[in-house]
Scaffold this active site. Structure first.
Site, PDB file in Angstrom:
ATOM      1  N   CYS A   1      35.259  23.070  26.934  1.00  0.00           N
ATOM      2  CA  CYS A   1      36.014  24.110  26.225  1.00  0.00           C
ATOM      3  C   CYS A   1      35.628  25.535  26.633  1.00  0.00           C
ATOM      4  CB  CYS A   1      35.892  23.900  24.725  1.00  0.00           C
ATOM      5  SG  CYS A   1      36.754  22.388  24.225  1.00  0.00           S
TER       6      CYS A   1
ATOM      7  N   HIS B   1      41.146  18.294  15.311  1.00  0.00           N
ATOM      8  CA  HIS B   1      42.040  17.177  15.639  1.00  0.00           C
ATOM      9  C   HIS B   1      42.483  16.406  14.399  1.00  0.00           C
ATOM     10  CE1 HIS B   1      40.976  17.857  19.774  1.00  0.00           C
ATOM     11  NE2 HIS B   1      39.727  17.450  19.639  1.00  0.00           N
TER      12      HIS B   1
ATOM     13  N   ASP C   1      33.709  26.641  19.676  1.00  0.00           N
ATOM     14  CA  ASP C   1      33.452  25.290  19.146  1.00  0.00           C
ATOM     15  C   ASP C   1      31.994  25.020  18.755  1.00  0.00           C
ATOM     16  OD1 ASP C   1      36.094  25.167  19.939  1.00  0.00           O
ATOM     17  OD2 ASP C   1      35.887  23.396  21.197  1.00  0.00           O
TER      18      ASP C   1
ATOM     19  N   ASP D   1      37.608  23.272  17.325  1.00  0.00           N
ATOM     20  CA  ASP D   1      38.297  22.050  17.739  1.00  0.00           C
ATOM     21  C   ASP D   1      38.747  21.360  16.446  1.00  0.00           C
ATOM     22  OD1 ASP D   1      38.878  20.789  20.262  1.00  0.00           O
ATOM     23  OD2 ASP D   1      37.425  19.201  19.816  1.00  0.00           O
TER      24      ASP D   1
ATOM     25  N   LYS E   1      42.455  24.571  17.489  1.00  0.00           N
ATOM     26  CA  LYS E   1      43.137  24.019  18.668  1.00  0.00           C
ATOM     27  C   LYS E   1      42.969  22.517  18.705  1.00  0.00           C
ATOM     28  CE  LYS E   1      39.038  24.797  21.447  1.00  0.00           C
ATOM     29  NZ  LYS E   1      38.718  23.392  21.705  1.00  0.00           N
TER      30      LYS E   1
ATOM     31  N   HIS F   1      36.073  12.979  16.947  1.00  0.00           N
ATOM     32  CA  HIS F   1      35.259  14.173  16.681  1.00  0.00           C
ATOM     33  C   HIS F   1      36.136  15.273  16.095  1.00  0.00           C
ATOM     34  CE1 HIS F   1      37.089  15.012  20.592  1.00  0.00           C
ATOM     35  NE2 HIS F   1      36.958  16.298  20.280  1.00  0.00           N
TER      36      HIS F   1
ATOM     37  N   HIS G   1      44.012  11.147  17.021  1.00  0.00           N
ATOM     38  CA  HIS G   1      44.373  12.083  18.102  1.00  0.00           C
ATOM     39  C   HIS G   1      44.373  11.379  19.466  1.00  0.00           C
ATOM     40  CE1 HIS G   1      43.750  15.675  20.805  1.00  0.00           C
ATOM     41  NE2 HIS G   1      44.760  16.061  20.043  1.00  0.00           N
TER      42      HIS G   1
HETATM   43  C1  VGL Z   1      35.215  19.653  23.616  1.00  0.00           C
HETATM   44  C2  VGL Z   1      35.474  17.535  24.428  1.00  0.00           C
HETATM   45  C3  VGL Z   1      36.439  17.282  23.488  1.00  0.00           C
HETATM   46  C4  VGL Z   1      34.512  20.967  23.708  1.00  0.00           C
HETATM   47  C5  VGL Z   1      36.202  19.429  22.674  1.00  0.00           C
HETATM   48  O1  VGL Z   1      34.459  21.722  22.701  1.00  0.00           O
HETATM   49  O2  VGL Z   1      33.967  21.268  24.789  1.00  0.00           O
HETATM   50  N1  VGL Z   1      34.863  18.718  24.494  1.00  0.00           N
HETATM   51  N2  VGL Z   1      36.800  18.235  22.627  1.00  0.00           N
HETATM   52 ZN    ZN Z   2      38.135  17.779  21.046  1.00  0.00          ZN
END
Ligand code: VGL
Ligand code: ZN
Length: 222
Positions: A169, A67, A27, A65, A124, A99, A71
């Site tokens: 993550c 979404h 990510d 990430d 994901k 995000h 979401h």
């Molecule tokens: C993440 C919060 C929400 C991450 C992703 O990549 O750590 N944290 N979505």
């Molecule tokens: Zn996320």
């Protein structure tokens, strides 16, 4: 084999990367970097470190990430404030600012990331009703992303994990990789944490208990 040589091999096998190793870049997206919607402090500082590591590892996989609008993990979806929690069918969910919305600039990889040889990109969190911190199994803890199967089919035995955020993550991916039977090395300086209510320390403890090995990029690149 003389004992000295065995030890030497043990050490070098930690320091060099081979065909059974993969780097998982988690990510490293604009929204998790300064100026982004869910900025992780110092998030962009991992970019040059990840690039240096990736240049030395043949098998590189990145997660993204990804979404849909509205979401279930977005506070705005529930008319609530970011960083509150709610109970969902699969358990407690932290609510985040919107995000990494599919197709948005925030969802793109950081422009400084140099992974031209990355072999797979795993997206994901694209199911509207399920979050996914982990790169392997979604937050309902049953839906696979396919990454576990991919790594197994590719014969990968050990993964090096780096990226954002260490306490969400990265940690969930590392823990699921252990559950999947892989050796896991966390490259500590190639990660940054959100650190919500001590989540960084908890994540490091959980990973240690699960047998995740901690390393620094300099040790691996020496
Ligand atoms: C993440 C919060 C929400 C991450 C992703 O990549 O750590 N944290 N979505
Ligand atoms: Zn996320």
């Amino acid at each position: 084999m003389p004992i000295e040589l065995m030890m030497f091999e043990g050490i070098t096998s930690m320091q060099t990367f081979g065909q059974y190793d993969a780097l998982l870049v988690i990510d490293v997206q604009n929204d998790f970097c300064p100026g982004g919607a869910l900025a992780v402090p110092g998030g962009d500082e991992v970019v040059p470190i990840v690039n240096r590591l990736a240049a030395r590892i043949a098998n590189v996989v990145a997660t993204q990430d990804w979404h849909p609008k509205g979401h279930v993990s977005f506070a705005s979806t529930h008319g609530l404030q970011p960083f509150q929690t709610i109970e969902l069918p699969y358990g407690t969910q932290v609510l985040w600012p919107d995000h990494c919305v599919q197709g948005s600039a925030g969802a793109e990889f950081h422009p400084g990331l140099r992974l031209p040889h990355a072999q797979a990109v795993i997206r994901k969190g694209y199911r509207p009703e399920i979050d996914s911190y982990s790169g392997l199994v979604e937050a309902d803890r049953t839906t696979p992303t396919g990454l576990g199967g991919y790594l197994t089919e590719r014969g990968i035995r050990r993964v090096f994990v780096a990226g954002l955020a260490l306490d969400f993550c990265v940690a969930w991916t590392a823990l699921d990789a252990r559950r999947h039977g892989l050796d896991v090395v966390l490259i500590e300086d190639a990660c940054r944490a959100i650190d919500l209510d001590g989540s960084r320390e908890r994540a490091l403890n959980d990973m240690q208990a699960a047998g995740v090995v901690r390393a620094l990029s300099d040790e691996l690149l020496a």
